[in-house]
Design a protein around this motif. Sequence first.
Motif, short mmCIF file in Angstrom:
data_model
loop_
_atom_site.label_atom_id
_atom_site.label_comp_id
_atom_site.label_asym_id
_atom_site.label_seq_id
_atom_site.Cartn_x
_atom_site.Cartn_y
_atom_site.Cartn_z
N UNK A 188 -27.59 52.73 9.51
CA UNK A 188 -26.33 52.13 9.40
C UNK A 188 -25.99 50.84 8.79
N UNK A 189 -26.96 49.87 9.38
CA UNK A 189 -27.04 48.65 9.75
C UNK A 189 -27.80 48.07 8.62
N UNK A 190 -28.73 49.37 7.64
CA UNK A 190 -29.44 49.04 6.07
C UNK A 190 -28.37 49.21 5.24
N UNK A 191 -27.36 49.90 5.18
CA UNK A 191 -25.56 50.21 4.17
C UNK A 191 -24.89 49.23 4.89
N UNK A 192 -24.78 48.35 5.93
CA UNK A 192 -23.98 47.41 5.91
C UNK A 192 -24.29 46.88 5.13
N UNK A 193 -26.07 45.61 5.26
CA UNK A 193 -26.16 44.60 4.83
C UNK A 193 -26.52 44.82 3.60
N UNK A 194 -27.35 45.55 3.11
CA UNK A 194 -26.96 45.72 1.71
C UNK A 194 -25.94 45.26 0.57
N UNK A 195 -25.40 45.76 0.47
CA UNK A 195 -23.95 45.13 -0.60
C UNK A 195 -23.95 43.43 -0.12
N UNK A 196 -23.84 42.28 1.41
CA UNK A 196 -23.37 41.68 1.99
C UNK A 196 -23.66 40.63 1.15
N UNK A 197 -23.54 38.92 0.37
CA UNK A 197 -23.65 38.38 0.08
C UNK A 197 -25.38 37.87 -0.20
N UNK A 198 -25.22 37.68 1.00
CA UNK A 198 -26.43 36.46 1.61
C UNK A 198 -27.31 38.20 0.66
N UNK A 199 -28.07 38.97 0.98
CA UNK A 199 -29.08 40.10 -0.14
C UNK A 199 -29.33 39.48 -1.49
N UNK A 200 -27.52 39.92 -1.65
CA UNK A 200 -27.51 39.56 -3.31
C UNK A 200 -28.07 38.47 -3.76
N UNK A 201 -27.78 37.14 -2.62
CA UNK A 201 -28.70 35.70 -3.15
C UNK A 201 -29.96 35.89 -2.51
N UNK A 202 -30.57 36.43 -1.85
CA UNK A 202 -31.88 36.69 -1.55
C UNK A 202 -32.21 37.37 -3.11
N UNK A 203 -31.76 38.23 -3.82
CA UNK A 203 -32.00 38.83 -4.98
C UNK A 203 -32.16 38.20 -6.18
N UNK A 204 -31.14 37.22 -5.79
CA UNK A 204 -30.81 36.62 -6.82
C UNK A 204 -31.67 35.48 -7.38
N UNK A 205 -32.07 35.32 -6.14
CA UNK A 205 -33.77 34.05 -6.76
C UNK A 205 -34.78 34.46 -6.68
N UNK A 206 -34.54 36.09 -7.05
CA UNK A 206 -36.18 36.51 -7.25
C UNK A 206 -36.79 37.02 -6.22
N UNK A 207 -36.43 37.40 -4.93
CA UNK A 207 -37.20 37.64 -4.37
C UNK A 207 -37.73 39.53 -4.23
N UNK A 208 -39.29 39.45 -3.54
CA UNK A 208 -39.70 40.35 -4.06
C UNK A 208 -38.39 41.81 -3.17
N UNK A 209 -38.38 42.73 -3.71
CA UNK A 209 -37.94 44.34 -2.72
C UNK A 209 -38.12 43.93 -1.39
N UNK A 210 -39.73 44.12 -0.86
CA UNK A 210 -40.16 44.19 -0.32
C UNK A 210 -39.99 42.82 1.01
N UNK A 211 -39.99 41.78 0.57
CA UNK A 211 -39.37 41.00 1.17
C UNK A 211 -37.81 40.96 1.50
N UNK A 212 -36.67 41.18 0.19
CA UNK A 212 -35.22 41.27 0.69
C UNK A 212 -35.29 42.42 1.90
N UNK A 213 -35.70 43.48 2.14
CA UNK A 213 -35.71 44.49 3.08
C UNK A 213 -36.50 44.25 4.26
N UNK A 214 -37.75 43.73 4.44
CA UNK A 214 -38.46 43.38 5.62
C UNK A 214 -38.46 42.44 6.40
#
Lengths: 324, 319
Positions: A209-235
């Motif tokens: 539930x936490x992952x599903x809730x957190x993934x669409x949030x802006x700060x995760x999008x921002x983290x991905x938009x910064x070019x971070x690797x998926x590993x870093x974003x998730x872990x």
Amino acid sequence: MLLWFLRRLLQAMFVMLAMSLIVFIGLHAIGNPVDILISPEADQAERARIITQLGFDKPLWQQYAYFLQGALHGDLGRSFVFNEPALQLILQRMPATLELAVTAVLLSVLVGLPLGLFAGLYPNSFAGRAVMAGSILGFSLPGFWVGLMLIMVFAVSLGWLPSSGRGTTAALFGVQWSFLTRDGLAHLVLPALNLSLFNISLVLRLARAGVRETMPLDYIRFARAKGLSPTRVVFVHVLRNILIPVVTVVGLELGSTIAFSVVTESVFAWPGMGKLIIDSINVLDRPVIVAYLMIVVVMFVTINLVVDLLYTALDPRVRLGGRA
Amino acid sequence: MTLELRDLHTHFDTRVGALRAVDGVSLSVRRGEVLGLVGESGSGKSVTGFSIIGLVDPPGRIVSGQVLFQGRDITGLPEPELRKLRGNRIAMIFQDPMMTLNPVLRIDTQRIETVRAHDNVSHVVARTRARDALGQVGIPSPDERLSSYPHQFSGGMRQRVAIAIALLHNPALIIADEPTTALDVTIQAQILAVVQKLAAERGTSLLWITHDLSVVAGLADRVAVMYAGRIVESGSVDAVLDRPMHHYTAGLIGSVPSRNKRGAKLLQIPGMTPSPLDRPAGCAFRTRCSAATETCAQEPPLTMPEPDRTLRCFHPVRI
Ligand SMILES: Nc1ncnc2c1ncn2[C@@H]1O[C@H](COP(=O)(O)OP(=O)(O)O)[C@@H](O)[C@H]1O
Ligand code: SF4
Ligand SMILES: [Mg+2]
């Protein structure tokens, strides 16, 4: 902070007081231990002697007053059955229970968290759905039944693991532990797994539930938009956020896990507090029951305290004592 | 040309069919230019932005069209390739400054990781660069601020931090998705000034997404007006705002209080934005347009009524 701590302490004292009162009245209502403890062949004089010795000739409120007096001096009474101090009886068996419960909780995080992360990241995959379906079983199958099945399969049919007792123990800090020897560890596996099944499901669902809730949030999008690797974003980004509810719930669950170990200990003949308390309830051994519940209260309070501290460490927005 | 979108279509697969969030967008941003992308909420501006950097999550996908970045087609590049661009050559900042920074990680962690995502430098070097960037966006005493958590900053300060992160690698393009909408007017003006200055100094192109025409008027060189997943009109800010040709643009301008003549009635565009799941065929604006005719049920072609100006309308506004 100090105020917060004192308030917690006061709360704990109050709960203990209420708890002991309830146990006294409750056990009095259930039955008379004298009928169980004294053999029917005992003559009248013998009977009277034992009743006086155990204090049952006095009215209940007086018995309770005696108990309180003793409790204030750290004496929770002697077991009617073993004629040993109740506290000592329980403390002797506590390490076994703690070992089992802590292992179960560790297992629930080690297994539940990765599975939950996976199910949250790939909610529509076959494996993700299978994990969720499995968690429903983990929630709904009764613990004793799963315990028996585990014994049937892994101990009886396959013969891989032992099914009763603690096995060989070794001493650490003057206490005997199973996890220090190979044989003890083998004995620990099945009961710990049995006890952790519910918590695995719980952690798994929380994480998902936490992952599903957190993934669409802006700060995760921002983290991905910064070019971070998926590993870093998730872990780092996702995990740090879902750890907050997971740690809280797992911490609080430690208390109920200890309580639930009663069933597992009975199924696997694990010589812990749970087994002792079941036996004591059967013979209405009041001092042991009261002492056990006292210890449980202390344990719950301590656990809550530690969880609060951990929570503060994990979530910088939370500060103890209500300051934002 | 820094960015060019050619007939981009991004759809979301839903149970009731494909939701055409971006339905044939073409636009271009030149080097050092600020392009304002304007449109009502739900018109597909954010999805356009995410499509550019390949961050459209399932059930969404780019169905057709091209994203050209510095002349290179980056549509459908493999994820590791896109990742090299994101935050490095193309940066993105978001609407809600309260939500763009991870609340449980320290500011410096979130900045240093950005430096290290693209440059193989030591932690110390990364930290120094992160600190210098904070100073550039006007954050006082950056040294102390680095080890704070986001909640210890005000909304405006957080957006500055986000902008500083976006600028770390000197990107050629910044996509700013309504970055000042959640801020109050004074702070908004300060942020706009900071971004404008830094972008001008470095020749960074900006794609500035907003629903607020007055922001565009003050900031952008050119403007593209988006309605129901399409660019209905584009051109230089002066030309489009002074002489709108599409009826939707004209309606938008009429509903901005400050641009209206004193005492004149504030105009509201009648009707509602059609749901993206059931848009009228032809010009999607025709259910709300006073000049609509039967012709408008046909697809309005993309025309160039003037140099450097595009339009999709059969009966342009005449002034
Ligand atoms: N993840 C999604 N799933 C389904 N529909 C989406 C998703 N994201 C956006 N949309 C739809 O795409 C359309 C355009 O959205 P968006 O680009 O966010 O609009 P804007 O940024 O212009 O307000 C909206 O109708 C919205 O409902
Ligand atoms: S194409 Fe027709 S309906 Fe659409 S804006 Fe122009 S006149 Fe109005
Ligand atoms: Mg948007």
